[in-house]
Design an enzyme around this catalytic site. Structure first.
Site, mmCIF file in Angstrom:
data_model
loop_
_atom_site.group_PDB
_atom_site.id
_atom_site.type_symbol
_atom_site.label_atom_id
_atom_site.label_comp_id
_atom_site.label_asym_id
_atom_site.label_seq_id
_atom_site.Cartn_x
_atom_site.Cartn_y
_atom_site.Cartn_z
ATOM 1 N NE ARG A 135 36.712 -4.916 -9.611
ATOM 2 C CZ ARG A 135 36.387 -3.959 -10.472
ATOM 3 N NH1 ARG A 135 36.541 -4.140 -11.772
ATOM 4 N NH2 ARG A 135 35.889 -2.802 -10.038
ATOM 5 C CG HIS A 136 31.976 -6.547 -10.516
ATOM 6 N ND1 HIS A 136 32.250 -5.997 -9.290
ATOM 7 C CD2 HIS A 136 32.430 -5.668 -11.434
ATOM 8 C CE1 HIS A 136 32.835 -4.827 -9.454
ATOM 9 N NE2 HIS A 136 32.962 -4.599 -10.742
ATOM 10 C CG MET B 57 8.807 -4.219 -1.252
ATOM 11 S SD MET B 57 7.842 -5.700 -1.630
ATOM 12 C CE MET B 57 6.308 -4.937 -2.182
ATOM 13 C CG HIS C 73 30.175 -2.739 -9.067
ATOM 14 N ND1 HIS C 73 30.968 -2.105 -8.151
ATOM 15 C CD2 HIS C 73 30.567 -2.281 -10.277
ATOM 16 C CE1 HIS C 73 31.811 -1.282 -8.768
ATOM 17 N NE2 HIS C 73 31.572 -1.370 -10.064
ATOM 18 N N GLY D 72 11.444 0.772 0.721
ATOM 19 C CA GLY D 72 12.221 -0.178 -0.086
ATOM 20 C C GLY D 72 12.901 -1.231 0.773
ATOM 21 C CB ILE D 73 13.876 -1.262 4.350
ATOM 22 C CG1 ILE D 73 14.742 -0.008 4.217
ATOM 23 C CG2 ILE D 73 14.532 -2.255 5.306
ATOM 24 C CD1 ILE D 73 14.813 0.840 5.493
ATOM 25 N N GLY E 72 7.163 1.454 1.334
ATOM 26 C CA GLY E 72 7.369 2.794 1.878
ATOM 27 C C GLY E 72 8.823 3.224 1.822
ATOM 28 C CG HIS F 137 -0.237 -0.205 2.512
ATOM 29 N ND1 HIS F 137 0.276 -1.444 2.888
ATOM 30 C CD2 HIS F 137 0.067 0.640 3.519
ATOM 31 C CE1 HIS F 137 0.839 -1.339 4.072
ATOM 32 N NE2 HIS F 137 0.748 -0.075 4.477
HETATM 33 C C1 RB5 Z 1 4.129 -0.064 5.469
HETATM 34 O O1 RB5 Z 1 3.573 0.845 6.353
HETATM 35 C C2 RB5 Z 1 5.651 0.047 5.490
HETATM 36 O O2 RB5 Z 1 6.135 -0.527 6.657
HETATM 37 C C3 RB5 Z 1 6.224 -0.625 4.267
HETATM 38 O O3 RB5 Z 1 5.743 -0.011 3.126
HETATM 39 C C4 RB5 Z 1 7.738 -0.582 4.130
HETATM 40 O O4 RB5 Z 1 8.232 0.700 4.293
HETATM 41 C C5 RB5 Z 1 8.469 -1.587 4.913
HETATM 42 O O5 RB5 Z 1 9.705 -1.701 4.800
#
Ligand code: RB5
Length: 142
Positions: free
Chosen positions: A132-133, A71, A98, A68-69, A66, A9
């Protein structure tokens, strides 16, 4: 090249903008959701995108949440996935040159939209440098 798109979302609106840009530029896109700003769990959508890549249905993926972490953590649990959470064109290019990244992760809440679109288009057009990569990247899947 077929590109799978996924978002939660927090990333839904940016995913839609990216999809529009890719379709306008003649790219083949598979959108595995989500389909609204209603709350969902990002691992479920990362899994759908990862499946599309590991089965060979798609070549590369763009995952948006939100930050990218979440995911990137979810996608990188798969041994043949190299998901890079990038912040600018420079890191997007290096993730291809790389790391041979096959997924680009983007944070819709932390990136400017124009920057994100530039990152996407550049990332798709950047080749892996190999050399090398190659031996380093091979160790991810060993
Ligand atoms: C959702 O609120 C948020 O936690 C998600 O989009 C993301 O940032 C998680 O890493």
């Amino acid at each position: 090249m077929k590109i799978v798109l996924a978002a939660d979302h927090g990333g839904f609106l940016l995913k839609e903008i990216i999809k529009e840009k890719l379709l306008q530029s003649g790219r083949a896109v598979v959108d595995v959701g989500c389909d609204s700003v209603d709350s969902v769990d990002y691992p479920d959508y990362a899994e759908k995108a990862v499946s599309a890549i590991v089965t060979g249905a798609c070549d590369r993926g763009i995952l948006v949440c939100g930050t990218g972490i979440g995911m990137s953590i979810a996608a990188n649990r798969h041994r043949n996935i190299r998901a890079a959470n990038c912040f600018d064109v420079a890191t997007a290019i290096l993730s291809r040159e790389h790391n041979n990244a096959n997924i680009l992760c983007l944070g819709a809440r932390v990136l400017d939209t124009d920057n994100a679109l530039q990152m996407v288009m550049t990332w798709l057009d950047t080749e892996f440098s190999g050399g090398r990569h190659q031996q380093r990247v091979a160790k991810f899947s060993a």
